[in-house]
Design a protein around this motif. Structure first.
Motif, PDB file in Angstrom:
ATOM      1  N   ALA A   1     -44.226 120.619  76.572  1.00 23.51           N
ATOM      2  CA  ALA A   1     -45.168 120.474  77.402  1.00 23.51           C
ATOM      3  C   ALA A   1     -46.057 119.309  77.238  1.00 23.51           C
ATOM      4  N   GLY A   2     -46.240 118.641  76.023  1.00 27.68           N
ATOM      5  CA  GLY A   2     -46.706 117.448  75.814  1.00 27.68           C
ATOM      6  C   GLY A   2     -45.864 116.228  76.343  1.00 27.68           C
ATOM      7  N   GLY A   3     -44.474 116.414  76.226  1.00 26.33           N
ATOM      8  CA  GLY A   3     -43.565 115.457  76.316  1.00 26.33           C
ATOM      9  C   GLY A   3     -43.589 115.391  78.082  1.00 26.33           C
ATOM     10  N   LEU A   4     -43.479 116.546  78.789  1.00 30.36           N
ATOM     11  CA  LEU A   4     -43.451 116.548  80.175  1.00 30.36           C
ATOM     12  C   LEU A   4     -44.611 116.090  80.787  1.00 30.36           C
ATOM     13  N   ILE A   5     -45.730 116.512  80.542  1.00 33.53           N
ATOM     14  CA  ILE A   5     -47.013 115.944  81.347  1.00 33.53           C
ATOM     15  C   ILE A   5     -47.214 114.535  80.882  1.00 33.53           C
ATOM     16  N   GLY A   6     -47.037 114.034  79.364  1.00 29.24           N
ATOM     17  CA  GLY A   6     -47.208 112.896  79.048  1.00 29.24           C
ATOM     18  C   GLY A   6     -46.227 111.740  80.328  1.00 29.24           C
TER      19      GLY A   6
ATOM     20  N   GLY B   1     -50.995 123.921  65.551  1.00 31.81           N
ATOM     21  CA  GLY B   1     -51.655 123.978  66.576  1.00 31.81           C
ATOM     22  C   GLY B   1     -51.077 123.384  67.680  1.00 31.81           C
ATOM     23  N   SER B   2     -51.439 123.910  68.856  1.00 30.58           N
ATOM     24  CA  SER B   2     -50.795 123.290  70.084  1.00 30.58           C
ATOM     25  C   SER B   2     -51.249 121.847  70.710  1.00 30.58           C
ATOM     26  N   THR B   3     -52.366 121.572  70.179  1.00 33.93           N
ATOM     27  CA  THR B   3     -52.778 120.172  70.575  1.00 33.93           C
ATOM     28  C   THR B   3     -52.008 119.122  69.650  1.00 33.93           C
ATOM     29  N   ALA B   4     -51.918 119.555  68.099  1.00 40.68           N
ATOM     30  CA  ALA B   4     -51.150 118.439  67.458  1.00 40.68           C
ATOM     31  C   ALA B   4     -49.686 118.068  68.021  1.00 40.68           C
ATOM     32  N   TYR B   5     -48.924 119.311  68.073  1.00 37.86           N
ATOM     33  CA  TYR B   5     -47.742 118.794  68.626  1.00 37.86           C
ATOM     34  C   TYR B   5     -47.780 118.207  70.004  1.00 37.86           C
ATOM     35  N   ALA B   6     -48.512 118.738  70.904  1.00 37.07           N
ATOM     36  CA  ALA B   6     -48.410 118.451  72.517  1.00 37.07           C
ATOM     37  C   ALA B   6     -48.895 116.991  72.468  1.00 37.07           C
ATOM     38  N   SER B   7     -49.945 116.602  71.845  1.00 38.33           N
ATOM     39  CA  SER B   7     -50.714 115.194  71.946  1.00 38.33           C
ATOM     40  C   SER B   7     -49.539 114.091  71.243  1.00 38.33           C
ATOM     41  N   LEU B   8     -48.898 114.568  70.145  1.00 39.10           N
ATOM     42  CA  LEU B   8     -48.035 113.624  69.487  1.00 39.10           C
ATOM     43  C   LEU B   8     -47.022 113.387  70.497  1.00 39.10           C
ATOM     44  N   ALA B   9     -46.174 114.575  71.137  1.00 38.10           N
ATOM     45  CA  ALA B   9     -45.416 114.198  72.140  1.00 38.10           C
ATOM     46  C   ALA B   9     -45.531 113.384  73.352  1.00 38.10           C
TER      47      ALA B   9
ATOM     48  N   ILE C   1     -40.539 115.764  87.838  1.00 37.30           N
ATOM     49  CA  ILE C   1     -40.914 116.810  86.983  1.00 37.30           C
ATOM     50  C   ILE C   1     -39.395 117.075  86.349  1.00 37.30           C
ATOM     51  N   LYS C   2     -38.436 117.130  87.117  1.00 33.30           N
ATOM     52  CA  LYS C   2     -37.126 117.297  86.184  1.00 33.30           C
ATOM     53  C   LYS C   2     -36.977 116.214  85.227  1.00 33.30           C
ATOM     54  N   LYS C   3     -36.950 114.918  85.332  1.00 35.88           N
ATOM     55  CA  LYS C   3     -36.962 114.087  84.327  1.00 35.88           C
ATOM     56  C   LYS C   3     -37.861 114.560  83.316  1.00 35.88           C
ATOM     57  N   GLY C   4     -39.325 114.650  83.596  1.00 37.60           N
ATOM     58  CA  GLY C   4     -39.988 115.027  82.443  1.00 37.60           C
ATOM     59  C   GLY C   4     -39.466 116.194  81.482  1.00 37.60           C
ATOM     60  N   ILE C   5     -38.942 117.254  82.427  1.00 45.43           N
ATOM     61  CA  ILE C   5     -38.458 118.564  81.497  1.00 45.43           C
ATOM     62  C   ILE C   5     -37.056 118.082  80.732  1.00 45.43           C
ATOM     63  N   VAL C   6     -36.610 116.918  80.808  1.00 39.68           N
ATOM     64  CA  VAL C   6     -35.437 116.460  79.977  1.00 39.68           C
ATOM     65  C   VAL C   6     -36.204 115.595  78.630  1.00 39.68           C
ATOM     66  N   TYR C   7     -37.074 114.747  79.277  1.00 36.31           N
ATOM     67  CA  TYR C   7     -37.826 114.064  78.235  1.00 36.31           C
ATOM     68  C   TYR C   7     -38.455 115.198  77.423  1.00 36.31           C
TER      69      TYR C   7
ATOM     70  N   ASP D   1     -37.295 104.834  72.055  1.00 36.24           N
ATOM     71  CA  ASP D   1     -35.781 104.363  71.979  1.00 36.24           C
ATOM     72  C   ASP D   1     -35.203 105.490  71.478  1.00 36.24           C
ATOM     73  N   ASP D   2     -35.508 106.163  70.419  1.00 38.47           N
ATOM     74  CA  ASP D   2     -34.770 107.467  69.966  1.00 38.47           C
ATOM     75  C   ASP D   2     -34.687 108.453  71.225  1.00 38.47           C
ATOM     76  N   ILE D   3     -35.690 108.726  71.728  1.00 39.03           N
ATOM     77  CA  ILE D   3     -35.919 109.763  72.842  1.00 39.03           C
ATOM     78  C   ILE D   3     -35.133 109.429  73.911  1.00 39.03           C
ATOM     79  N   LYS D   4     -35.303 108.033  74.421  1.00 36.06           N
ATOM     80  CA  LYS D   4     -34.258 107.560  75.606  1.00 36.06           C
ATOM     81  C   LYS D   4     -32.792 107.778  75.367  1.00 36.06           C
ATOM     82  N   GLU D   5     -32.476 107.447  74.156  1.00 31.49           N
ATOM     83  CA  GLU D   5     -31.228 107.613  73.838  1.00 31.49           C
ATOM     84  C   GLU D   5     -30.530 109.351  73.960  1.00 31.49           C
ATOM     85  N   ARG D   6     -31.602 109.999  73.518  1.00 31.21           N
ATOM     86  CA  ARG D   6     -31.080 111.467  73.674  1.00 31.21           C
ATOM     87  C   ARG D   6     -31.248 112.007  75.175  1.00 31.21           C
TER      88      ARG D   6
END
Ligand code: AMP
Length: 298
Positions: free
Chosen positions: A236-241, A27-35, A254-260, A283-288
């Motif tokens: 979506a969750g990573g961007l708005i988070g 479901g969309s909230t599971a993935y988006a909220s975890l991100a 917004i551009k940085k959020g898109i990359v995250y 840290d894994d996410i920042k590395e990527r």
């Protein structure tokens, strides 16, 4: 609550060329909220049935996700789908809306002042009901999919008009605007009064359009893509988070959020369901994120 995430929460049956999974937390909230939870702890607004295994809700709680906005109905939403070899588009086998059809979202009091609202994939009428209870000044990101474009286009357009950022994948953008050209499609959506349109292109990255700017985020060169389910919601969750954590919604943020968002989506795709999302850390996410930056330099 700074960020609330509205959408489906359910159980997915997934088949990809690399394996299959039954009754996965989805479901969309599971993935988006975890991100989003890598940046800020969101509250979710959704509904499940009594058949939803409690261990699935624990997965969300463990990550600090607030479940006060979760309602309980009879039967949990279920989706089953498969992917062909290129895995760029999910093919739906069955959608059982179940308790989503009775869902009347009532926001807990402390959700009503949220400055950031993610209207994740769910019935657009429910997205609109949520917006009636949130602040006018809140930054609203809306996501949807072919199912709602086909079944509730007029309501979806009403909800889109109230959003600041619209997120769709390429085929959904074409379907919504009735044109094969993504630039024209983005312009049509911008003309509805939104500030930002982001078009996801699966493994090929994402495009951002505003009335006077354009940005293209690369796709991450993944060697082991196994299951793209939820990648769009992670984006979506990573961007708005990230926006909620920075407390900014200007173009550079917004551009940085898109990359995250892209970085988290790429991790999600490497394993089935939410498996990788509960393993990785910021840290894994920042590395990527840094690899994404290098890919774009020339
Ligand atoms: P995506 O990020 O687009 O891959 O979204 C995948 C998630 O969307 C899955 O976990 C499904 O449970 C959920 N989903 C599929 N169909 C619908 C629908 N019609 N409404 C809401 N959520 C859905």
């Amino acid at each position: 609550m700074d960020l609330i995430i509205v959408g489906s929460l359910g159980l997915d049956d997934i088949i990809t060329p690399f394996g299959k999974a039954t009754s996965n937390l989805g479901g969309s909230t599971a993935y988006a909220s975890l991100a989003a939870s890598f940046f800020i702890k969101p509250g979710i607004v959704s509904i499940v049935g009594n058949d939803m295994p409690r261990k699935n809700l624990q997965v969300l709680k463990k990550r600090g996700i607030d479940l006060e906005g979760l309602s309980f109905g009879k039967k949990t939403f279920r989706w089953s789908g498969f992917y062909e070899y290129d895995m760029n588009e999910a093919k739906t086998l069955k959608t059982e809306l179940n308790s989503i059809t009775q869902f009347n979202p009532i926001l807990p009091n402390n959700y009503r002042n949220a400055d950031y609202v993610l209207l994740g994939n769910i019935d657009p009428e429910q997205q609109l009901k949520v917006l009636k209870q949130t602040k006018k000044e809140a930054f609203v990101l809306i996501d949807s999919m072919n199912f709602w474009i086909e079944n509730k286009k007029a309501k979806l357009l009403q909800a889109i008009k109230k959003a600041n950022l619209v997120l769709l994948n390429d085929s959904e953008a074409r379907q919504l605007s009735d044109t094969p050209n993504l630039v024209k499609s983005a312009k049509q959506i911008l003309n509805l009064g939104v500030d930002y349109v982001v078009i996801k292109k699966g493994e090929h990255g994402a495009l951002l359009f505003t009335n006077d700017d354009h940005f293209s985020a690369a796709g991450y060169p993944l060697e082991n893509a196994k299951d793209p389910t939820g990648a769009g919601d992670c984006f979506a969750g990573g961007l708005i988070g990230f926006l909620a954590k920075e407390r900014k919604t200007d173009l550079p943020t917004i551009k940085k959020g898109i990359v995250y968002g892209s970085a988290i989506a790429s991790f999600c795709t490497e394993k089935f369901g939410v498996e990788n999302l509960i393993k990785i850390n910021l840290d894994d996410i920042k590395e990527r994120y840094e690899i994404f930056r290098k890919i774009r330099e020339f």
